[in-house]
Write a protein that holds these residues in place. Structure first.
Motif, PDB file in Angstrom:
ATOM      1  N   ARG A  37      44.546  17.470 -38.923  1.00 26.92           N
ATOM      2  CA  ARG A  37      44.983  18.194 -40.140  1.00 26.92           C
ATOM      3  C   ARG A  37      45.091  19.686 -39.871  1.00 26.92           C
ATOM      4  NH1 ARG A  37      39.460  18.126 -43.819  1.00 26.92           N
ATOM      5  NH2 ARG A  37      38.080  18.088 -42.020  1.00 26.92           N
ATOM      6  N   ASP A  64      47.664  16.377 -43.740  1.00 25.71           N
ATOM      7  CA  ASP A  64      46.421  16.275 -44.506  1.00 25.71           C
ATOM      8  C   ASP A  64      46.415  14.905 -45.191  1.00 25.71           C
ATOM      9  OD1 ASP A  64      44.376  16.335 -46.310  1.00 25.71           O
ATOM     10  OD2 ASP A  64      44.839  18.317 -47.107  1.00 25.71           O
ATOM     11  N   SER A  66      44.472  13.639 -47.217  1.00 23.48           N
ATOM     12  CA  SER A  66      44.001  13.527 -48.600  1.00 23.48           C
ATOM     13  C   SER A  66      45.186  13.609 -49.567  1.00 23.48           C
ATOM     14  CB  SER A  66      42.965  14.618 -48.908  1.00 23.48           C
ATOM     15  OG  SER A  66      43.581  15.889 -48.943  1.00 23.48           O
ATOM     16  N   ARG A  67      46.370  13.916 -49.022  1.00 22.68           N
ATOM     17  CA  ARG A  67      47.588  13.997 -49.850  1.00 22.68           C
ATOM     18  C   ARG A  67      48.543  12.873 -49.448  1.00 22.68           C
ATOM     19  NH1 ARG A  67      48.712  19.251 -51.906  1.00 22.68           N
ATOM     20  NH2 ARG A  67      46.976  20.644 -51.533  1.00 22.68           N
ATOM     21  N   ALA A  69      51.581  12.342 -50.199  1.00 21.63           N
ATOM     22  CA  ALA A  69      52.925  12.791 -49.795  1.00 21.63           C
ATOM     23  C   ALA A  69      52.924  13.163 -48.313  1.00 21.63           C
ATOM     24  CB  ALA A  69      53.361  13.972 -50.648  1.00 21.63           C
ATOM     25  N   ASP A  70      51.831  13.759 -47.832  1.00 23.79           N
ATOM     26  CA  ASP A  70      51.715  14.122 -46.410  1.00 23.79           C
ATOM     27  C   ASP A  70      51.643  12.878 -45.523  1.00 23.79           C
ATOM     28  OD1 ASP A  70      51.462  16.715 -47.385  1.00 23.79           O
ATOM     29  OD2 ASP A  70      49.982  17.267 -45.844  1.00 23.79           O
ATOM     30  N   THR A 102      40.598  15.434 -54.727  1.00 22.59           N
ATOM     31  CA  THR A 102      41.786  16.035 -54.110  1.00 22.59           C
ATOM     32  C   THR A 102      42.595  16.744 -55.198  1.00 22.59           C
ATOM     33  OG1 THR A 102      43.338  14.246 -54.527  1.00 22.59           O
ATOM     34  CG2 THR A 102      41.918  13.985 -52.610  1.00 22.59           C
ATOM     35  N   PRO A 103      43.527  17.615 -54.811  1.00 21.41           N
ATOM     36  CA  PRO A 103      44.371  18.261 -55.830  1.00 21.41           C
ATOM     37  C   PRO A 103      45.161  17.229 -56.643  1.00 21.41           C
ATOM     38  CG  PRO A 103      44.644  19.310 -53.679  1.00 21.41           C
ATOM     39  CD  PRO A 103      43.820  18.090 -53.450  1.00 21.41           C
ATOM     40  N   ASP A 104      45.367  16.029 -56.076  1.00 21.79           N
ATOM     41  CA  ASP A 104      46.075  14.958 -56.788  1.00 21.79           C
ATOM     42  C   ASP A 104      45.166  14.163 -57.721  1.00 21.79           C
ATOM     43  OD1 ASP A 104      48.306  15.586 -55.393  1.00 21.79           O
ATOM     44  OD2 ASP A 104      48.180  13.914 -53.978  1.00 21.79           O
ATOM     45  N   ALA A 111      40.593   8.683 -50.725  1.00 26.62           N
ATOM     46  CA  ALA A 111      41.944   9.093 -50.321  1.00 26.62           C
ATOM     47  C   ALA A 111      42.084   9.052 -48.793  1.00 26.62           C
ATOM     48  CB  ALA A 111      42.248  10.492 -50.846  1.00 26.62           C
ATOM     49  N   LYS A 270      51.150   8.043 -57.303  1.00 29.52           N
ATOM     50  CA  LYS A 270      51.308   9.322 -56.584  1.00 29.52           C
ATOM     51  C   LYS A 270      52.737   9.489 -56.057  1.00 29.52           C
ATOM     52  CE  LYS A 270      47.165  10.171 -57.542  1.00 29.52           C
ATOM     53  NZ  LYS A 270      46.998  10.803 -58.844  1.00 29.52           N
ATOM     54  N   GLN A 272      54.558   7.482 -54.115  1.00 33.84           N
ATOM     55  CA  GLN A 272      54.880   7.040 -52.748  1.00 33.84           C
ATOM     56  C   GLN A 272      55.224   5.557 -52.683  1.00 33.84           C
ATOM     57  OE1 GLN A 272      55.423   9.304 -50.566  1.00 33.84           O
ATOM     58  NE2 GLN A 272      54.717  10.782 -52.089  1.00 33.84           N
TER      59      GLN A 272
END
Ligand SMILES: NC(=O)c1ccc[n+]([C@@H]2O[C@H](COP(=O)([O-])OP(=O)(O)OC[C@H]3O[C@@H](n4cnc5c(N)ncnc54)[C@H](OP(=O)(O)O)[C@@H]3O)[C@@H](O)[C@H]2O)c1
Length: 272
Positions: A37, A64, A66-67, A69-70, A102-104, A111, A270, A272
């Motif tokens: 990361r 990262d 924890s996201r 989308a990443d 997480t920010p999400d 996550a 999320k 995805q």
């Protein structure tokens, strides 16, 4: 052990067991795809690896986990460069963290330790032939999964969140192995050994811990050895040094299916 050159993606290869495993497999002549990361840690590891590679290639990917989308971007980046992957080692994991969410809005341990490896595996499955393997890092720490916590609606204590995330990855491993049966790679959950001396163990328990090579050696065996070829759906407990029974919930088809459905719902939510 297979001596054929393999292409192996290792997540969380910037430290601890993942780094040790990358070094071991690189020194054996395999192509090693490193994930981390941190760009700066990744560059340092790539330089270290380059010096010990034995004919294989080394590549790095930063994401990262924890996201979600990443995670999707990581899968696309790997698929753009590789038509085929032999082994995916879902090693990245987290225990201590300054912020449990997480920010999400997901629980960080779920996550990174459970949901990201599921999404990454699903996206990379088309690249992995039925002779390939997905090695998922489980743990001796396994606790019944609270679906509310998995969805980020309940906050858990550090150790409980970690133990639930590790049972959850063990459960989806078994469910995915069953659903693929013969039509995809072997999906194997591995406890690499307890209290091995990584930064995770030092931060979580304040102890130096054991030799990281114990974990790297079992991951290298799971990657290459014939004894793991027919092990899809099984759990290897390196504390016992053999295939063993995971927590009973991982042997309960209904409970495994529920966890998988929850993971799929979170991933869809999320975007995805
Ligand atoms: N050590 C043990 O005794 C033990 C026992 C049972 C299971 N395990 C499992 O073994 C695996 C490796 O752990 P370890 O002990 O080697 O710990 P570690 O040294 O802390 O390594 C964890 C790796 O995961 C990466 N990572 C953490 N959070 C991430 C995120 N959000 N996105 C992307 N990468 C992330 C770390 O990146 P950074 O380098 O940037 O931190 C690091 O590369 C974990 O799944 C762990 O649960 C370990």
């Amino acid at each position: 052990m297979s001596t054929q050159q393999k292409t192996i993606l290792i997540t969380g290869a910037t430290d601890g067991i993942g780094l040790e495993t990358a070094k071991m497999l690189g020194a054996m002549g395999h192509d090693v795809l490193l994930h981390g990361r941190s760009q700066s840690k990744m560059e340092k590891v790539e330089r270290t690896l380059s010096e010990i590679m034995a004919g294989g290639r080394v590549e790095s990917y930063v994401a990262d986990l924890s996201r979600m989308a990443d995670v999707a971007v990581l899968a696309r980046a790997v698929a753009e460069k590789h038509a085929k992957l032999d082994v995916l080692i879902n090693n990245a994991g987290v225990y201590k963290t300054p912020d449990p969410f997480t920010p999400d809005g997901l629980v960080v341990r779920f996550a990174v330790n459970t949901i990201a490896p599921y999404l990454l595996t699903k996206r990379l499955l088309p690249l992995i032939e039925s002779s390939g393997r997905v090695i998922n890092l489980s743990s001796a720490a396994q606790a019944p999964v609270d679906p509310e916590a998995l969805a980020g609606r309940v906050k858990l204590a550090d150790g409980m969140a970690y133990a639930q995330s590790k049972l959850a990855i063990t459960m989806w491993s078994r469910r995915m192995a069953e659903s693929l049966k013969g039509g995809g790679p072997a999906i194997i959950a591995v406890n690499p050994g307890s209290m091995l001396g990584s930064k995770m163990v030092k931060q979580a328990y304040g102890v130096a811990g054991g030799d990281l090579r114990i974990g790297a050696e079992i991951l290298a065996r799971a990657t290459l050895s014939d004894e793991f070829a027919d092990a899809s759906g099984k759990y290897f407990d390196n504390d016992a040094g053999r295939f063993a029974s995971p927590h009973p919930d991982a042997l309960n088809a209904r409970k495994c299916e529920e966890v998988v459905r929850e993971i799929q719902a979170i991933i869809a939510e999320k975007g995805q």
